[in-house]
Design a protein around this motif. Structure first.
Motif, mmCIF file in Angstrom:
data_model
loop_
_atom_site.group_PDB
_atom_site.id
_atom_site.type_symbol
_atom_site.label_atom_id
_atom_site.label_comp_id
_atom_site.label_asym_id
_atom_site.label_seq_id
_atom_site.Cartn_x
_atom_site.Cartn_y
_atom_site.Cartn_z
ATOM 1 N N VAL A 1 -72.702 6.909 35.156
ATOM 2 C CA VAL A 1 -72.961 7.458 33.819
ATOM 3 C C VAL A 1 -73.028 6.313 32.823
ATOM 4 N N TYR A 2 -74.022 6.380 31.936
ATOM 5 C CA TYR A 2 -74.239 5.359 30.912
ATOM 6 C C TYR A 2 -74.268 6.006 29.539
ATOM 7 N N ILE A 3 -73.732 5.301 28.549
ATOM 8 C CA ILE A 3 -73.913 5.651 27.134
ATOM 9 C C ILE A 3 -74.412 4.386 26.466
ATOM 10 N N ALA A 4 -75.566 4.468 25.838
ATOM 11 C CA ALA A 4 -76.206 3.320 25.171
ATOM 12 C C ALA A 4 -76.299 2.126 26.112
ATOM 13 N N ASN A 5 -76.793 2.365 27.318
ATOM 14 C CA ASN A 5 -76.998 1.340 28.346
ATOM 15 C C ASN A 5 -75.719 0.640 28.786
ATOM 16 N N GLN A 6 -74.563 1.235 28.540
ATOM 17 C CA GLN A 6 -73.296 0.702 29.022
ATOM 18 C C GLN A 6 -72.779 1.619 30.115
ATOM 19 N N LYS A 7 -72.523 1.038 31.284
ATOM 20 C CA LYS A 7 -72.014 1.821 32.402
ATOM 21 C C LYS A 7 -70.546 2.153 32.150
ATOM 22 N N LEU A 8 -70.209 3.440 32.350
ATOM 23 C CA LEU A 8 -68.849 3.908 32.107
ATOM 24 C C LEU A 8 -68.241 4.459 33.391
ATOM 25 N N SER A 9 -66.951 4.224 33.559
ATOM 26 C CA SER A 9 -66.241 4.897 34.643
ATOM 27 C C SER A 9 -65.963 6.332 34.189
ATOM 28 N N LEU A 10 -65.573 7.178 35.125
ATOM 29 C CA LEU A 10 -65.300 8.567 34.760
ATOM 30 C C LEU A 10 -64.124 8.677 33.799
ATOM 31 N N GLN A 11 -63.131 7.807 33.951
ATOM 32 C CA GLN A 11 -61.981 7.821 33.030
ATOM 33 C C GLN A 11 -62.416 7.411 31.627
ATOM 34 N N THR A 12 -63.247 6.373 31.529
ATOM 35 C CA THR A 12 -63.739 5.928 30.224
ATOM 36 C C THR A 12 -64.625 6.995 29.593
ATOM 37 N N LEU A 13 -65.451 7.647 30.406
ATOM 38 C CA LEU A 13 -66.293 8.735 29.902
ATOM 39 C C LEU A 13 -65.435 9.869 29.370
ATOM 40 N N HIS A 14 -64.364 10.183 30.081
ATOM 41 C CA HIS A 14 -63.471 11.250 29.647
ATOM 42 C C HIS A 14 -62.855 10.921 28.281
ATOM 43 N N HIS A 15 -62.384 9.680 28.101
ATOM 44 C CA HIS A 15 -61.807 9.274 26.812
ATOM 45 C C HIS A 15 -62.864 9.268 25.706
ATOM 46 N N ARG A 16 -64.066 8.844 26.043
ATOM 47 C CA ARG A 16 -65.141 8.815 25.040
ATOM 48 C C ARG A 16 -65.498 10.224 24.587
ATOM 49 N N LEU A 17 -65.548 11.163 25.524
ATOM 50 C CA LEU A 17 -65.831 12.549 25.167
ATOM 51 C C LEU A 17 -64.688 13.163 24.369
ATOM 52 N N GLN A 18 -63.447 12.770 24.648
ATOM 53 C CA GLN A 18 -62.310 13.231 23.844
ATOM 54 C C GLN A 18 -62.453 12.767 22.401
ATOM 55 N N ASP A 19 -62.822 11.495 22.227
ATOM 56 C CA ASP A 19 -62.995 10.951 20.882
ATOM 57 C C ASP A 19 -64.120 11.672 20.139
ATOM 58 N N GLU A 20 -65.238 11.912 20.825
ATOM 59 C CA GLU A 20 -66.370 12.597 20.182
ATOM 60 C C GLU A 20 -65.999 14.024 19.802
ATOM 61 N N ALA A 21 -65.241 14.695 20.653
ATOM 62 C CA ALA A 21 -64.831 16.069 20.347
ATOM 63 C C ALA A 21 -63.846 16.103 19.188
ATOM 64 N N GLU B 1 -77.606 13.623 15.221
ATOM 65 C CA GLU B 1 -78.070 12.804 16.346
ATOM 66 C C GLU B 1 -77.217 13.124 17.578
ATOM 67 N N PRO B 2 -77.835 13.467 18.719
ATOM 68 C CA PRO B 2 -77.043 13.799 19.899
ATOM 69 C C PRO B 2 -76.481 12.542 20.563
ATOM 70 N N LEU B 3 -75.375 12.733 21.259
ATOM 71 C CA LEU B 3 -74.810 11.680 22.085
ATOM 72 C C LEU B 3 -75.564 11.732 23.412
ATOM 73 N N VAL B 4 -76.205 10.635 23.784
ATOM 74 C CA VAL B 4 -77.046 10.602 24.982
ATOM 75 C C VAL B 4 -76.238 10.063 26.159
ATOM 76 N N LEU B 5 -76.099 10.900 27.183
ATOM 77 C CA LEU B 5 -75.455 10.508 28.433
ATOM 78 C C LEU B 5 -76.548 10.374 29.486
ATOM 79 N N THR B 6 -76.600 9.241 30.162
ATOM 80 C CA THR B 6 -77.600 9.008 31.192
ATOM 81 C C THR B 6 -76.907 8.919 32.543
#
Length: 141
Positions: A79-99, A67-72
């Protein structure tokens, strides 16, 4: 006292000099016209374009298993993930965790058609920085 200049000859029109003048004018106008066309071509390159929509979408069988991780990304660049608005710093940490969990996890990027291209490129850069290279852009047919 009268000066004799020689025998009387009819005056002639110098045809060779006239042809040279006409040739010179012709070359001048040809060169001037070619410069005007080059200036017009530069203006055409500044025209903005609208990116086309996709007429068909391809789904690979390998990508369907995970299942892909959907970034909107909306029109303002948020930027949103699962209808949650993320700051760029939060997005960066989330992508680190996924990687860290799965570096081969596919990422699907859903972007509004009015989104400035720079916002899309920024999200793509963040994905690539974290090693998530299986990124697809979702379009509507």
């Amino acid at each position: 006292m009268r000066i004799e200049l020689g025998h009387d000859e009819e005056p002639e029109i110098g045809l060779i000099a006239l042809i040279d003048c006409i040739f010179f004018l012709l070359m001048f106008f040809m060169v001037a016209t070619s410069f005007k066309q080059q200036e017009g071509q530069k203006k055409e390159k500044d025209v903005t374009i609208l990116l086309p929509t996709s007429q068909a979408s391809l789904v690979r069988a390998e990508a369907a298993t995970t299942e892909p991780l959907v970034l909107t990304v909306d029109a303002q660049g948020a930027v949103y993930i699962a209808n949650q608005k993320l700051s760029l710093q939060t997005l960066h940490h989330r992508l680190q965790d996924e990687a860290a969990k799965n570096p081969a996890r596919p990422i699907r990027l859903d972007g509004d058609r009015r989104t400035p291209y720079q916002h899309i490129v920024h999200v793509l850069d963040l994905c690539q920085f974290e090693g998530l290279t299986q990124v697809s852009l979702h379009t509507k047919p």
